[in-house]
Design an enzyme around this catalytic site. Structure first.
Site, PDB file in Angstrom:
ATOM      1  N   PRO A 258       0.836  -1.203   0.000  1.00  0.00           N
ATOM      2  CG  PRO A 258      -0.185  -1.171   2.101  1.00  0.00           C
ATOM      3  CD  PRO A 258       0.687  -1.995   1.212  1.00  0.00           C
ATOM      4  CD  GLU A 259       3.274   3.519  -3.992  1.00  0.00           C
ATOM      5  OE1 GLU A 259       3.422   4.753  -4.000  1.00  0.00           O
ATOM      6  OE2 GLU A 259       3.766   2.770  -4.843  1.00  0.00           O
TER       7      GLU A 259
END
Ligand SMILES: [Zn+2]
Length: 270
Positions: free
Chosen positions: A2-3
Protein backbone atom coordinates in the site's frame (compact mmCIF):
# COMPACT_ATOMS: atom_id res chain seq x y z
CA UNK A 1 2.53 -2.62 -1.04
CA UNK A 2 0.00 0.00 0.00
CA UNK A 3 1.18 3.50 -0.79
CA UNK A 4 0.10 6.85 0.66
CA UNK A 5 -3.25 7.04 -1.20
CA UNK A 6 -4.21 3.52 -0.14
CA UNK A 7 -3.20 4.17 3.46
CA UNK A 8 -5.17 7.42 3.43
CA UNK A 9 -8.20 5.50 2.16
CA UNK A 10 -7.75 2.91 4.90
CA UNK A 11 -7.61 5.78 7.42
CA UNK A 12 -10.79 7.44 6.16
CA UNK A 13 -12.66 4.16 5.96
CA UNK A 14 -11.56 2.88 9.36
CA UNK A 15 -12.55 6.16 11.00
CA UNK A 16 -16.15 5.52 10.02
CA UNK A 17 -16.09 2.20 11.83
CA UNK A 18 -14.05 2.57 14.98
CA UNK A 19 -14.14 6.15 16.29
CA UNK A 20 -15.67 6.61 19.73
CA UNK A 21 -15.63 2.85 20.27
CA UNK A 22 -13.97 1.21 23.28
CA UNK A 23 -11.17 -1.34 23.21
CA UNK A 24 -12.51 -4.01 25.56
CA UNK A 25 -9.53 -6.31 25.19
CA UNK A 26 -6.61 -7.12 22.92
CA UNK A 27 -5.28 -10.51 21.81
CA UNK A 28 -1.86 -10.68 20.21
CA UNK A 29 -1.28 -13.95 18.33
CA UNK A 30 2.09 -13.06 16.82
CA UNK A 31 4.37 -11.07 19.10
CA UNK A 32 6.73 -9.74 16.48
CA UNK A 33 4.03 -7.53 14.97
CA UNK A 34 4.36 -5.44 18.15
CA UNK A 35 7.56 -3.42 18.38
CA UNK A 36 8.59 -3.18 22.02
CA UNK A 37 6.93 -4.90 24.95
CA UNK A 38 3.72 -6.69 23.96
CA UNK A 39 2.42 -6.75 27.53
CA UNK A 40 2.85 -2.98 27.82
CA UNK A 41 1.13 -2.50 24.46
CA UNK A 42 -1.88 -4.50 25.60
CA UNK A 43 -2.09 -3.00 29.09
CA UNK A 44 -1.77 0.56 27.80
CA UNK A 45 -4.47 0.25 25.17
CA UNK A 46 -7.13 -1.94 26.66
CA UNK A 47 -10.04 0.01 28.17
CA UNK A 48 -9.09 2.94 25.94
CA UNK A 49 -11.37 4.50 23.31
CA UNK A 50 -10.41 5.06 19.67
CA UNK A 51 -10.56 8.86 19.35
CA UNK A 52 -8.92 9.60 16.01
CA UNK A 53 -6.69 8.18 13.30
CA UNK A 54 -3.91 10.29 11.85
CA UNK A 55 -1.57 9.45 8.99
CA UNK A 56 2.03 10.44 8.35
CA UNK A 57 3.38 9.10 5.06
CA UNK A 58 2.46 5.43 5.00
CA UNK A 59 2.05 5.19 8.77
CA UNK A 60 -1.32 5.19 10.53
CA UNK A 61 -1.50 6.60 14.05
CA UNK A 62 -4.39 5.35 16.16
CA UNK A 63 -5.07 7.95 18.84
CA UNK A 64 -6.86 6.96 22.02
CA UNK A 65 -7.62 9.03 25.14
CA UNK A 66 -4.29 8.49 26.88
CA UNK A 67 -2.16 6.50 24.47
CA UNK A 68 -1.49 6.14 20.79
CA UNK A 69 0.02 3.52 18.55
CA UNK A 70 1.49 3.64 15.10
CA UNK A 71 0.83 0.95 12.49
CA UNK A 72 2.72 0.28 9.28
CA UNK A 73 1.05 -2.19 6.92
CA UNK A 74 4.24 -2.91 4.95
CA UNK A 75 3.57 -5.48 2.20
CA UNK A 76 0.28 -7.16 2.99
CA UNK A 77 -1.12 -5.79 6.24
CA UNK A 78 -4.84 -5.02 6.41
CA UNK A 79 -7.51 -4.27 8.95
CA UNK A 80 -10.87 -5.99 8.98
CA UNK A 81 -13.94 -5.28 11.06
CA UNK A 82 -15.63 -8.59 11.82
CA UNK A 83 -18.18 -10.07 14.18
CA UNK A 84 -16.47 -11.32 17.34
CA UNK A 85 -17.73 -14.87 16.93
CA UNK A 86 -16.08 -15.27 13.54
CA UNK A 87 -13.18 -17.75 13.84
CA UNK A 88 -9.74 -16.16 13.96
CA UNK A 89 -7.89 -16.99 10.74
CA UNK A 90 -4.28 -18.12 10.81
CA UNK A 91 -3.11 -14.82 9.33
CA UNK A 92 -4.79 -12.77 12.06
CA UNK A 93 -2.10 -11.46 14.40
CA UNK A 94 -3.73 -8.80 16.55
CA UNK A 95 -7.39 -8.52 17.62
CA UNK A 96 -8.92 -5.46 19.26
CA UNK A 97 -12.24 -6.44 20.79
CA UNK A 98 -14.74 -3.59 20.59
CA UNK A 99 -18.35 -3.12 21.66
CA UNK A 100 -21.40 -4.47 19.75
CA UNK A 101 -19.67 -7.87 19.44
CA UNK A 102 -17.28 -6.63 16.81
CA UNK A 103 -13.49 -6.84 16.46
CA UNK A 104 -10.92 -4.79 14.66
CA UNK A 105 -8.53 -7.46 13.38
CA UNK A 106 -5.07 -7.04 11.92
CA UNK A 107 -4.36 -9.60 9.20
CA UNK A 108 -1.01 -9.96 7.50
CA UNK A 109 0.00 -12.99 5.41
CA UNK A 110 3.63 -11.85 5.19
CA UNK A 111 3.91 -10.73 8.83
CA UNK A 112 6.02 -7.71 7.86
CA UNK A 113 3.65 -5.11 9.34
CA UNK A 114 4.45 -3.48 12.67
CA UNK A 115 2.61 -1.72 15.51
CA UNK A 116 4.26 0.33 18.20
CA UNK A 117 3.13 2.42 21.16
CA UNK A 118 3.99 6.09 20.73
CA UNK A 119 3.43 9.24 22.72
CA UNK A 120 -0.03 10.71 22.13
CA UNK A 121 1.29 14.28 22.02
CA UNK A 122 4.74 13.82 20.57
CA UNK A 123 4.59 11.01 18.01
CA UNK A 124 5.74 13.17 15.11
CA UNK A 125 8.98 13.90 17.00
CA UNK A 126 9.48 10.26 17.90
CA UNK A 127 10.78 7.28 15.98
CA UNK A 128 9.71 5.91 13.56
CA UNK A 129 7.99 9.12 12.39
CA UNK A 130 10.68 11.67 13.13
CA UNK A 131 12.98 10.31 10.43
CA UNK A 132 10.36 11.06 7.77
CA UNK A 133 10.55 14.17 5.63
CA UNK A 134 7.44 16.26 4.94
CA UNK A 135 4.73 14.98 2.62
CA UNK A 136 4.40 16.45 -0.89
CA UNK A 137 1.34 18.32 0.40
CA UNK A 138 3.44 20.07 3.05
CA UNK A 139 6.86 20.75 1.53
CA UNK A 140 7.70 24.07 -0.14
CA UNK A 141 9.35 24.21 -3.56
CA UNK A 142 12.38 25.87 -2.01
CA UNK A 143 12.81 23.16 0.64
CA UNK A 144 12.41 20.40 -1.93
CA UNK A 145 14.85 22.11 -4.29
CA UNK A 146 17.44 22.37 -1.51
CA UNK A 147 17.09 18.68 -0.77
CA UNK A 148 17.23 17.51 -4.38
CA UNK A 149 19.96 19.91 -5.41
CA UNK A 150 22.35 18.24 -2.96
CA UNK A 151 21.23 14.73 -3.83
CA UNK A 152 23.35 12.48 -6.04
CA UNK A 153 20.60 9.88 -6.53
CA UNK A 154 18.54 9.38 -9.70
CA UNK A 155 15.29 11.36 -9.44
CA UNK A 156 13.23 8.15 -9.30
CA UNK A 157 15.25 6.94 -6.30
CA UNK A 158 15.17 10.36 -4.62
CA UNK A 159 11.36 10.27 -4.81
CA UNK A 160 11.44 7.01 -2.85
CA UNK A 161 13.73 8.43 -0.15
CA UNK A 162 11.31 8.95 2.74
CA UNK A 163 13.68 11.34 4.49
CA UNK A 164 13.53 13.78 1.55
CA UNK A 165 9.76 13.60 1.16
CA UNK A 166 7.54 10.90 2.60
CA UNK A 167 4.66 8.89 1.20
CA UNK A 168 5.78 8.10 -2.35
CA UNK A 169 6.42 4.43 -3.15
CA UNK A 170 7.64 2.68 -6.27
CA UNK A 171 4.40 2.81 -8.24
CA UNK A 172 3.73 6.52 -7.85
CA UNK A 173 7.43 7.39 -8.27
CA UNK A 174 7.21 5.82 -11.75
CA UNK A 175 3.97 7.66 -12.47
CA UNK A 176 5.37 11.02 -11.34
CA UNK A 177 8.42 10.67 -13.64
CA UNK A 178 6.06 9.90 -16.52
CA UNK A 179 4.00 13.06 -15.95
CA UNK A 180 7.26 15.03 -15.69
CA UNK A 181 8.42 13.59 -19.08
CA UNK A 182 11.70 12.90 -17.32
CA UNK A 183 14.01 9.93 -17.66
CA UNK A 184 13.81 8.32 -14.19
CA UNK A 185 17.60 7.78 -14.18
CA UNK A 186 18.27 11.54 -14.35
CA UNK A 187 20.22 12.85 -11.39
CA UNK A 188 17.94 14.68 -8.96
CA UNK A 189 20.50 17.48 -8.64
CA UNK A 190 20.01 18.45 -12.31
CA UNK A 191 16.47 19.72 -11.78
CA UNK A 192 16.04 23.49 -11.83
CA UNK A 193 13.83 25.32 -9.31
CA UNK A 194 11.14 25.55 -11.96
CA UNK A 195 11.23 21.79 -12.59
CA UNK A 196 11.22 21.07 -8.85
CA UNK A 197 8.14 23.26 -8.52
CA UNK A 198 6.49 21.24 -11.31
CA UNK A 199 7.59 18.02 -9.60
CA UNK A 200 5.98 19.03 -6.33
CA UNK A 201 2.71 19.89 -8.08
CA UNK A 202 2.74 16.68 -10.13
CA UNK A 203 3.35 14.61 -6.98
CA UNK A 204 0.38 16.27 -5.27
CA UNK A 205 -1.81 15.78 -8.34
CA UNK A 206 -0.92 12.08 -8.70
CA UNK A 207 -1.45 11.31 -4.99
CA UNK A 208 -4.57 13.44 -4.69
CA UNK A 209 -6.29 11.86 -7.67
CA UNK A 210 -5.47 8.37 -6.34
CA UNK A 211 -6.90 9.32 -2.95
CA UNK A 212 -10.09 10.55 -4.62
CA UNK A 213 -10.43 7.31 -6.61
CA UNK A 214 -9.84 5.28 -3.46
CA UNK A 215 -12.48 7.21 -1.66
CA UNK A 216 -15.05 6.28 -4.25
CA UNK A 217 -13.96 2.66 -4.69
CA UNK A 218 -14.15 1.57 -1.10
CA UNK A 219 -17.48 2.11 0.59
CA UNK A 220 -17.40 -0.39 3.37
CA UNK A 221 -15.67 -3.36 4.84
CA UNK A 222 -16.63 -6.64 3.29
CA UNK A 223 -15.15 -10.10 3.57
CA UNK A 224 -12.13 -8.91 1.65
CA UNK A 225 -11.49 -5.99 3.94
CA UNK A 226 -9.66 -2.98 2.64
CA UNK A 227 -6.18 -3.41 1.37
CA UNK A 228 -3.74 -3.13 -1.45
CA UNK A 229 -3.91 -1.04 -4.51
CA UNK A 230 -7.30 -0.18 -5.89
CA UNK A 231 -8.48 0.74 -9.32
CA UNK A 232 -6.21 3.63 -10.13
CA UNK A 233 -5.53 4.05 -13.83
CA UNK A 234 -1.76 3.81 -14.02
CA UNK A 235 -0.06 5.40 -17.03
CA UNK A 236 3.30 3.67 -16.98
CA UNK A 237 3.85 1.44 -13.94
CA UNK A 238 3.32 -2.19 -14.93
CA UNK A 239 2.15 -1.13 -18.40
CA UNK A 240 3.23 -2.50 -21.78
CA UNK A 241 2.38 0.37 -24.13
CA UNK A 242 2.56 4.14 -23.59
CA UNK A 243 -0.97 5.61 -23.48
CA UNK A 244 0.31 8.84 -25.13
CA UNK A 245 2.61 7.77 -28.00
CA UNK A 246 1.99 3.98 -28.10
CA UNK A 247 5.72 3.23 -27.91
CA UNK A 248 6.64 0.15 -25.85
CA UNK A 249 7.16 0.86 -22.16
CA UNK A 250 10.66 -0.04 -21.02
CA UNK A 251 11.43 -1.67 -17.70
CA UNK A 252 14.84 -1.26 -16.09
CA UNK A 253 16.17 -1.61 -12.56
CA UNK A 254 17.13 1.63 -10.82
CA UNK A 255 18.68 1.00 -7.41
CA UNK A 256 17.13 -2.48 -7.35
CA UNK A 257 13.59 -1.23 -7.97
CA UNK A 258 11.54 -2.01 -11.07
CA UNK A 259 11.33 1.20 -13.05
CA UNK A 260 8.94 1.69 -15.95
CA UNK A 261 9.21 4.52 -18.43
CA UNK A 262 8.40 5.48 -22.01
CA UNK A 263 11.70 6.03 -23.89
CA UNK A 264 9.83 8.29 -26.32
CA UNK A 265 7.98 10.56 -23.87
CA UNK A 266 10.56 10.56 -21.10
CA UNK A 267 13.69 11.72 -22.88
CA UNK A 268 14.33 14.73 -20.69
CA UNK A 269 17.34 14.45 -18.44
CA UNK A 270 17.05 17.73 -16.56
ZN1 LIG B 1 5.20 7.64 -24.76
Amino acid sequence: MPELPEVETVRRTLKNFILERPILGIDVYYDRIIQGDTQLFVESLQHEIFCDIDRVGKYLIFKCQNHAFVSHLRMEGKFHIVESDEPVSKHTHVVFHMDRHQDLRYIDTRKFGRMELVSLDGYREQLPLKKLGPEPFEITTEALYERLHHCSLPIKTALLDQSIMCGIGNIYANEICFYMHIDPRTKASRLSRKRVDELRKVAIMVLQSAIEKGGTTIHSFDANGIHGLFQVQLKVHGQKVCPVCHHDIKKVMVHQRGTYFCPQCQKKRY
